[in-house]
Scaffold this motif. Structure first.
Motif, PDB file in Angstrom:
ATOM      1  N   GLU B  67       0.815  -1.204   0.000  1.00  0.00           N
ATOM      2  CA  GLU B  67       0.000   0.000   0.000  1.00  0.00           C
ATOM      3  C   GLU B  67       0.848   1.253   0.000  1.00  0.00           C
ATOM      4  OE1 GLU B  67      -2.195  -0.387   3.654  1.00  0.00           O
ATOM      5  OE2 GLU B  67      -3.879  -1.344   2.625  1.00  0.00           O
ATOM      6  N   VAL B  68       0.343   2.274  -0.650  1.00  0.00           N
ATOM      7  CA  VAL B  68       0.881   3.606  -0.443  1.00  0.00           C
ATOM      8  C   VAL B  68      -0.277   4.457   0.059  1.00  0.00           C
ATOM      9  CG1 VAL B  68       1.878   5.650  -1.509  1.00  0.00           C
ATOM     10  CG2 VAL B  68       2.663   3.394  -2.214  1.00  0.00           C
ATOM     11  N   LEU B  69      -0.155   4.927   1.302  1.00  0.00           N
ATOM     12  CA  LEU B  69      -1.240   5.725   1.865  1.00  0.00           C
ATOM     13  C   LEU B  69      -0.909   7.203   1.706  1.00  0.00           C
ATOM     14  CD1 LEU B  69      -1.548   3.652   5.148  1.00  0.00           C
ATOM     15  CD2 LEU B  69      -3.100   3.527   3.202  1.00  0.00           C
ATOM     16  N   VAL B  70      -1.795   7.904   1.046  1.00  0.00           N
ATOM     17  CA  VAL B  70      -1.643   9.353   0.953  1.00  0.00           C
ATOM     18  C   VAL B  70      -2.802   9.959   1.723  1.00  0.00           C
ATOM     19  CG1 VAL B  70      -1.594  11.346  -0.582  1.00  0.00           C
ATOM     20  CG2 VAL B  70      -0.483   9.228  -1.272  1.00  0.00           C
ATOM     21  N   ASP B  71      -2.483  10.711   2.739  1.00  0.00           N
ATOM     22  CA  ASP B  71      -3.502  11.223   3.658  1.00  0.00           C
ATOM     23  C   ASP B  71      -4.437  10.114   4.109  1.00  0.00           C
ATOM     24  OD1 ASP B  71      -2.418  13.730   3.403  1.00  0.00           O
ATOM     25  OD2 ASP B  71      -3.753  14.291   1.757  1.00  0.00           O
ATOM     26  N   GLY B  72      -3.841   8.969   4.405  1.00  0.00           N
ATOM     27  CA  GLY B  72      -4.610   7.874   4.961  1.00  0.00           C
ATOM     28  C   GLY B  72      -5.376   7.023   3.961  1.00  0.00           C
ATOM     29  N   GLU B  73      -5.236   7.325   2.676  1.00  0.00           N
ATOM     30  CA  GLU B  73      -6.020   6.617   1.671  1.00  0.00           C
ATOM     31  C   GLU B  73      -5.070   5.798   0.795  1.00  0.00           C
ATOM     32  OE1 GLU B  73      -7.697   9.451  -0.952  1.00  0.00           O
ATOM     33  OE2 GLU B  73      -9.274   8.115  -1.671  1.00  0.00           O
ATOM     34  N   ASN B  74      -5.359   4.501   0.644  1.00  0.00           N
ATOM     35  CA  ASN B  74      -4.480   3.672  -0.180  1.00  0.00           C
ATOM     36  C   ASN B  74      -4.689   3.993  -1.655  1.00  0.00           C
ATOM     37  OD1 ASN B  74      -2.860   1.758  -1.350  1.00  0.00           O
ATOM     38  ND2 ASN B  74      -4.320   0.073  -1.036  1.00  0.00           N
ATOM     39  N   ILE B  75      -3.652   4.568  -2.287  1.00  0.00           N
ATOM     40  CA  ILE B  75      -3.847   5.029  -3.667  1.00  0.00           C
ATOM     41  C   ILE B  75      -3.879   3.887  -4.670  1.00  0.00           C
ATOM     42  CG2 ILE B  75      -2.819   7.275  -3.223  1.00  0.00           C
ATOM     43  CD1 ILE B  75      -0.345   6.244  -4.782  1.00  0.00           C
ATOM     44  N   PHE B  76      -3.457   2.688  -4.253  1.00  0.00           N
ATOM     45  CA  PHE B  76      -3.526   1.560  -5.193  1.00  0.00           C
ATOM     46  C   PHE B  76      -4.864   0.850  -5.135  1.00  0.00           C
ATOM     47  CE2 PHE B  76       1.066   2.203  -5.204  1.00  0.00           C
ATOM     48  CZ  PHE B  76       1.281   2.200  -6.580  1.00  0.00           C
ATOM     49  N   ASP B  77      -5.737   1.356  -4.285  1.00  0.00           N
ATOM     50  CA  ASP B  77      -7.101   0.856  -4.271  1.00  0.00           C
ATOM     51  C   ASP B  77      -7.751   1.166  -5.623  1.00  0.00           C
ATOM     52  OD1 ASP B  77      -9.818   0.481  -3.905  1.00  0.00           O
ATOM     53  OD2 ASP B  77      -9.728   1.086  -1.793  1.00  0.00           O
ATOM     54  N   PRO B  78      -8.287   0.142  -6.310  1.00  0.00           N
ATOM     55  CA  PRO B  78      -8.837   0.386  -7.647  1.00  0.00           C
ATOM     56  C   PRO B  78      -9.969   1.417  -7.677  1.00  0.00           C
ATOM     57  CG  PRO B  78      -9.156  -1.919  -6.954  1.00  0.00           C
ATOM     58  CD  PRO B  78      -8.313  -1.262  -5.924  1.00  0.00           C
TER      59      PRO B  78
END
Lengths: 297, 253, 283
Positions: B67-78
């Motif tokens: 995961e890469v979390l940006v501001d708590g959000e996983n950016i690899f989430d489709p």
């Protein structure tokens, strides 16, 4: 022993050099050859009269090319109008969106389209496109058409030029540096915005060259058009009219041409005109493409 | 030292075909200041940088796990809208790539695609960010001429202005001075130092001296693995790992 | 924000649609030829020449055209190889890189590639008049050979250009002459590509009609000499389709089916070649 090898090397070099120069000059030889044979008719008629007269009566010695030139323009125009949006969207799809898997499957199929002989396109046109126009499209506009028409020619030609336009423009898209797309994407642009504002813009000269190559292919295509365009020597006024494009004229009259005075000369002049038009477009397109290639390196 | 983080990376693995470019990277990127990623070439620095804004997506045959979390959000989430993530980060690449349009339009490009249509406002934005990147004085009289006519150094500063104009929180820079002459490089470095109070700036470089000039925080990668990371003084003065020490001495490069 | 995503969706949809339209054109053409041609096929089509009254619907086949086309395309291919292989080797081995002659020749092949086949036919006709020849297999071979020349040369050039310069240098440093380097190293390295180019040329030659219409003539018998007129498949299709008799038109479809199969076989073969013949290739 060694001197023999060197001699062979040098001799082969000479022969290859001569062949190279000759094939480089082939296009000029063709133009000169055709010009020589067109001289008899050019000696008695002005080129202007030949190009702009609508009267085509070989037996009376009247050779006006206008109906055929207009026929060619119409058919080519329709083909290009159909082909441009489809080809551009497809090549954008293939080079920007499609996965490698889709690309690898699509490319050979499009190559195959390029390999189909034009007679086969003609047969297909006669079997499918002509009846379609006669039975469905013409009634839609409340007119009658035999189906053998500019529209039929245009549709068949459009399909024939798909591979050229797609191939060349995909190559142009591929030459747009990847980093340029990255720059736009990293600003939060969507893929389509990137394509629209950056890729297409950068690729525009090359894309135009691709279309011009397709256009000149359509302009010179013979058999398929001959089979579906109807061949009536009259300046057409609608896409449902029949037309008699220049290449069809040349191909259709090879039988009679030696029995009517000046007829062969007129037909070879028509070939020369065709060659000149196609050369003009091709040279421009190729120069643009070479520039595009250089600007990348 | 307490860091609030914009970006945290959790067990990130990236493969190109059979090759593993990043191996199980886990790190919290500190907020604000200049974070420098160092390491020998081909060690995955650029891959790590580009996974922050998912630019690695468009590479053929790439696989990502973790995961890469940006501001708590996983950016690899489709389900994530990727353009929104990218808008948060400006990218400066190795070679400057001005878009095929005028200087003005280059800077206005970002705001425009995000819906800014007001001419006056656009003019203000363009001027503001060109000043921010230190280019304004040089180009203010020829905003309408093609960006490709600028020198390479000016182009890179234009790219910086272009990136800033979408109001990102983070600046990603991939060896941003490697194509530039020393003077232009200094311009860019000065801009980074000036901006570091307001932005999180992540710089990839293989120039150790540049890293020392810029870094507040250092990440050292070697062959796709995260060897060591920490505040700049610590890493430069007193690295914990043998590998880092060797790299600093120039034994491995 | 939302509008951008809608636009993205719409255009992506349009793109996929266009791609499908183009691919379905191919499918439609092949399907039409198969559906119409296959039922009309029979053994006589490919084993007999036209008998008396064939074009009125009586017995016979188009063996004359099949054999004629193979002779013609074969001859044209050989002629074209004899010119294009040396030329391409000259461009890539002998000539100085980036010399005027090289770029001029490449440019002129690009341009020749765009010249319509009817113009090659017309030019072939002027050659015939010049030498006082009549429409014959020989003249057809010359016209089609010229037509195929740029196609084959460009295809060969494309593969031979890709050969790493180091390979040539390696050969030179062993004391090989340019001639030996060209014909032993370069040709071997590029062999699959060269064969593919030859197949592409042959396919183009066998399918072309406009260039042979003046030059090769047409004949109901199989040509036994280079100076006899020869029938070709595309023209056989054209003539049969032009008759008012349904039986003969059916034979046109069958002939179209035969030609299409030939083209498909060539196309598949050239694909396989590129995959297969890579044993001696340095990557």
């Amino acid at each position: 022993m060694d001197s023999k090898r060197l001699l062979k090397d040098r001799l082969a070099g000479r022969v290859m050099f001569v062949l190279t120069v000759l094939s480089g000059l082939l296009v000029f030889v063709m133009a000169i050859g055709l010009y020589q044979r067109s001289r008899p008719i050019l000696a008695i008629k002005s080129l202007r009269e030949l190009l702009f007269s609508t009267s085509w009566h070989p037996l009376k010695g009247e050779f006006g090319f206008l109906p055929f030139i207009m026929g060619s323009l119409w058919v080519t125009g329709v083909a290009v109008v159909i082909a441009i949006p489809l080809c551009l969207l497809t090549s954008v799809y293939l080079s920007e969106y499609a996965s490698r898997y889709v690309r690898e499957w699509t490319k050979p199929l499009i190559d195959l389209l390029a390999g189909i002989p034009s007679v086969i396109y003609g047969v297909w046109g006669v079997l499918v496109v002509v009846p379609l126009i006669k039975d469905h499209i013409a009634p839609l506009f409340g007119t009658f058409s035999s189906g053998y028409s500019i529209l039929a020619g245009g549709i068949v030609l459009a399909i024939m030029v798909f591979p050229i336009i797609i191939h060349v423009s995909s190559e142009v898209f591929r030459s747009v540096p990847y980093e340029l797309r990255e720059a736009s994407l990293s600003l939060g642009a969507t893929k389509w915005q990137t394509v629209k504002y950056v890729v297409l813009r950068k690729a525009m000269p090359g894309v135009i060259a691709a279309v011009v190559l397709g256009l000149s292919r359509a302009f010179g295509e013979t058999m398929a058009v001959l089979m579906v365009a109807g061949n009536v020597a009259k300046v057409p006024s609608s896409v449902l009219d029949p037309a008699y494009p220049l290449p069809a004229l040349i191909a259709n009259n090879y039988g009679e041409m030696l029995s009517v005075p000046l007829y062969d000369s007129a037909l070879l002049l028509a070939s020369l005109i065709l060659l000149a038009v196609v050369l003009f477009f091709n040279v421009i397109a190729r120069v643009v493409l070479i520039r595009v290639e250089r600007s990348i390196q | 030292m307490e860091f609030k983080t914009h970006i945290s990376v959790r067990n990130l693995n990236v493969f190109y075909g059979d090759q593993q470019a990043l191996k199980d990277i886990t790190i919290d990127i500190p907020d604000k200041g200049i974070i420098v990623i160092i390491g020998p070439s081909g060690c995955g620095k650029t891959t790590l940088l580009k996974s922050f804004n998912r630019l690695i997506d468009s590479t053929d045959g790439v696989r990502v796990s973790g995961e890469v979390l940006v501001d708590g959000e996983n950016i690899f989430d489709p389900k994530v809208e990727v353009t929104r993530i990218r808008k948060k980060m400006g990218l400066l690449s190795q070679n400057p790539y001005p878009l095929p349009m005028s200087i003005y339009d280059n800077v206005a490009y970002g705001p425009r695609i995000h819906g800014q249509k007001n001419k006056k406002e656009l003019g203000r934005i363009v001027e503001h960010y060109l000043r921010e990147s230190g280019l304004w004085e040089e180009v203010k009289d020829r905003l309408r001429s093609p960006a490709s006519r600028l020198s390479v150094g000016q182009q890179q500063r234009l790219c910086l202005a272009r990136g800033l104009a979408v109001e990102p929180e983070i600046i990603l820079a991939d060896e941003p001075t490697s194509a530039l002459d020393p003077k232009s490089s200094r311009h860019i470095e000065e801009s980074f130092l000036r901006l570091k109070e307001r932005y999180t700036t992540i710089v990839v470089t293989h120039i150790l001296r540049q890293a020392k000039r810029l870094a507040d925080y250092v990440i050292f990668l070697y062959l796709g693995e995260l060897i060591e990371h920490g505040p700049a003084e610590e890493i430069f003065e007193n690295p914990r790992e043998e590998m880092t020490r060797e790299y600093m001495k120039g034994i491995i490069s | 924000m939302d509008r951008r995503r809608i636009e993205e969706r719409i255009f992506k949809g349009l793109m996929i649609f266009s791609t499908l339209v183009i691919l379905s054109a191919l499918v439609l053409i092949l399907a039409t030829v198969i559906v119409k041609g296959l039922p009309a096929m029979n053994v006589a089509m490919i084993t007999q020449t036209p008998k008396g009254g064939y074009y009125l619907g009586k017995e016979g086949g188009i063996l004359n055209a099949i054999v004629g086309s193979v002779y013609l395309a074969g001859g044209a291919t050989v002629l074209s190889i004899l010119v294009s292989l040396p030329v391409v080797l000259y461009l890539n081995v002998y000539a100085k890189k980036g010399s005027r002659l090289v770029s001029f020749t490449r440019f002129s092949f690009d341009v020749l590639w765009g010249v319509p086949s009817i113009v090659y036919g017309a030019f072939g006709f002027t050659i015939m008049l010049f030498f006082g020849l009549r429409a014959s297999l020989l003249c057809g071979i010359i016209a089609v050979g010229l037509l195929v020349l740029p196609i084959m040369s460009r295809a060969m050039d494309e593969v031979i250009r890709m050969i790493p310069k180091e390979l040539l240098d390696a050969s030179y440093s062993l004391g090989a002459t340019r001639f030996e380097t060209a014909f032993k190293v370069v040709v071997r390295q590029a062999l699959p590509g060269i064969l593919t180019a030859v197949l592409i040329g042959f396919g183009r030659g066998i399918g072309d009609a406009a260039s042979v219409i003046f030059t090769a003539g047409f004949s109901d018998s199989i040509p036994y000499s280079l100076l006899r007129p020869a029938a070709t498949l595309p023209l056989a299709i054209f003539f049969q389709l032009g008759t008012p008799f349904v039986e003969v038109q059916d034979r046109a479809y069958a002939s179209a089916f035969i030609l299409t199969v030939v083209i498909l076989v060539i196309s598949v073969a050239s694909r396989l070649l590129t995959r297969r013949f890579t044993r001696h290739i340095v990557r």
